[in-house]
Design a protein around this motif. Sequence first.
Motif, short mmCIF file in Angstrom:
data_model
loop_
_atom_site.label_atom_id
_atom_site.label_comp_id
_atom_site.label_asym_id
_atom_site.label_seq_id
_atom_site.Cartn_x
_atom_site.Cartn_y
_atom_site.Cartn_z
N ARG A 1 0.45 -1.15 -0.08
CA ARG A 1 -0.37 -0.23 -0.46
C ARG A 1 0.88 0.73 0.09
O ARG A 1 0.76 2.34 -0.36
CB ARG A 1 -0.53 0.07 1.29
CG ARG A 1 -2.42 -0.94 1.29
CD ARG A 1 -3.51 -0.72 0.63
NE ARG A 1 -3.83 -2.15 -0.11
CZ ARG A 1 -5.16 -1.66 0.44
NH1 ARG A 1 -6.00 -0.36 0.09
NH2 ARG A 1 -5.88 -2.43 -0.40
N ASP B 1 -7.16 4.98 -3.47
CA ASP B 1 -7.77 5.64 -2.78
C ASP B 1 -8.03 6.53 -2.18
O ASP B 1 -7.50 7.29 -2.71
CB ASP B 1 -7.93 4.48 -1.39
CG ASP B 1 -6.82 4.29 -0.27
OD1 ASP B 1 -7.10 5.28 -0.20
OD2 ASP B 1 -7.33 3.88 0.67
N ARG C 1 -3.91 1.29 -3.73
CA ARG C 1 -5.34 -0.15 -3.65
C ARG C 1 -4.76 -1.52 -3.47
O ARG C 1 -4.97 -2.34 -3.77
CB ARG C 1 -6.53 0.37 -4.14
CG ARG C 1 -7.97 1.48 -3.53
CD ARG C 1 -8.75 2.28 -5.54
NE ARG C 1 -9.62 0.81 -4.94
CZ ARG C 1 -11.29 0.44 -5.80
NH1 ARG C 1 -10.96 1.30 -6.95
NH2 ARG C 1 -11.77 -0.29 -5.28
#
Length: 113
Positions: free
Chosen positions: A9, A34, A40
């Motif tokens: 991430r 996101d 994501r």
Amino acid sequence: EVFVGKIPRDCFEDELVPVFEKAGRIYEMRLMMDYNGQNRGYAFVVYCSPIDAKESVKILNNLEIRQGRTLGVCMSVDNCRLFIGGIPKRVSKEDIREEMEKVTEGVVDVIVY
């Protein structure tokens, strides 16, 4: 085009592009993000040549990008699906299909979860 999954991430284009350039010239990379600025965990990489895309699957699938973290790389499949959220439960499949057909053609099916 290849699909890349299992991306940490906190990993971004500045780290990913040099890795994927090992397989060939990149036309475009789309890292899915996101709303809070984290990725994501997946991306799509379009190569200038289909041969380079296949090579990236061969050499980069299961590549350890961070200690204990390997990437999943495979050829992307165009599944032509569109997810639409926030539709009230009282709206029927037929109503959804009717609305979709007002703005596009070729609607094959509507799946309600």
